[in-house]
Scaffold this motif. Structure first.
Motif: not given
Length: 294
Positions: A148, A156-158, A161, A264, A266, A268
């Motif tokens: 990220p 930024v969004i997760r 994973e 993870p 992400y 973006v």
DNA sequence: ACAACTACGAGTGGTCGCCT
DNA sequence: AGGCGACCACTCGTAGTTGT
């Protein structure tokens, strides 16, 4: 500063000759000379060091070169975007590393295409820093990345994973219940950096001075090395299991302490872009798609 | 001497703004 | 609308420099 001057600058930098640059631009040499002079005047610094037999970029010229490339790239992108205008209600530029497209994102984006045929998609591949640059330049609407970026202009969004596992060639001779980091030291190990957390784990598990036999920067390359029997390496579990089921490689038992870190993924987004309907639809789709299994 | 290179100046054609 | 001048980018010819 004119686009024609930048084109002349890039061509002279490439050919290291005003004459050859002029030929490739279908101009006469003095025109190229004039364009470069005008550019140098506009910038207030000489871009080339001229000698009687050859020319070379000055430090200012070397510094300016990547900016000139980016300006021309922006111009080309804007022309393409305008050409595509009207072909769909909206178009989204989505960037991601090659390995994510191949093995993680493709099914999600395919489903989004079916659900939203009115939205044209432009899918861009590149390394995380290249995608981040495009997001900041406004050349990408969304990025899906392993690493990220930390920038005030980006959200930024997760998304999910991924797990890692150890994989080897399909005919890997396994004579014990589980492999240990000690075992891996004696095997041909192919290394792919999976981000900061993984690198920290790797150094802790293998020691700071362990030098992998081969290091790659693409999962497709890592896969090729493993599948051709050249070595073992850490792969995304979802990818490795799918390939193992098809008999293309073998997932090797490996239970280190501390365990392998998760990887993870992400989403973006540039903060100023959040108002678009298409982008909101894509964001919601990706969040639903990747979180449904949890 | 010749070839290869860049720089410069004169002339040309196109475009733009102003004026009638 | 058309004439005019200013400006700009271009071509062409030429000069100067240097390596072979």
């Amino acid at each position: 500063m004119e686009i024609s001057q930048l084109e002349a600058f890039l061509q002279v930098a490439k050919t290291k000759s005003f004459t050859r640059a002029a030929e490739s631009l279908h101009l006469v040499q003095s025109t190229v000379t004039t364009r470069i002079q005008m550019l140098e005047k506009a910038l207030g610094k000489p871009l080339f060091r001229r000698t009687s037999r050859h020319i070379e970029l000055t430090p200012a010229g070397k510094h300016f070169l990547p900016y000139a490339r980016r300006i021309l790239e922006l111009k080309r992108e804007s022309e393409k975007a305008l050409q595509m205008e009207g072909m769909a209600e909206e178009q989204l530029f989505v960037g991601s590393p090659h390995s994510l497209w191949d093995y993680i994102l493709f099914p999600a984006v395919k489903k989004f295409r079916r659900k939203h045929p009115e939205i044209a998609l432009r899918l861009i591949t590149g390394h995380s820093d290249e995608i981040t640059e495009k997001l900041l330049d406004g050349l990408a609407d969304a990025g899906i990345l392993y690493i990220p970026p930390y920038h005030p202009g980006l959200e930024v969004i997760r998304l999910r994973e991924e797990s890692l596992c150890l994989a080897g060639p399909a005919d890997f001779p396994l004579d014990k219940e589980a492999l240990t980091p000690e075992d891996l030291r004696s095997l041909p190990f192919i290394h792919l950096g999976w981000g900061t957390e993984f690198e920290q784990w790797f150094k802790a598990a293998f020691g700071r001075h362990f030098l992998p036999l081969v290091e790659v920067d693409h999962m497709s390359l890592l896969l090729r090395w493993i599948r051709t029997g050249e070595g073992v390496g850490f792969l995304l579990q979802s990818v490795a299991e799918e390939m193992a089921a098809a008999g293309k490689l073998k997932v090797l038992p490996f239970r280190p302490d501390p365990p392998l870190p998760g990887i993870p993924v992400y989403l973006v987004l540039p903060k100023r872009k959040r108002s678009s309907d298409g982008l909101d639809a894509l964001t919601n789709h990706l969040l639903r798609f990747f979180n449904k299994g949890k």
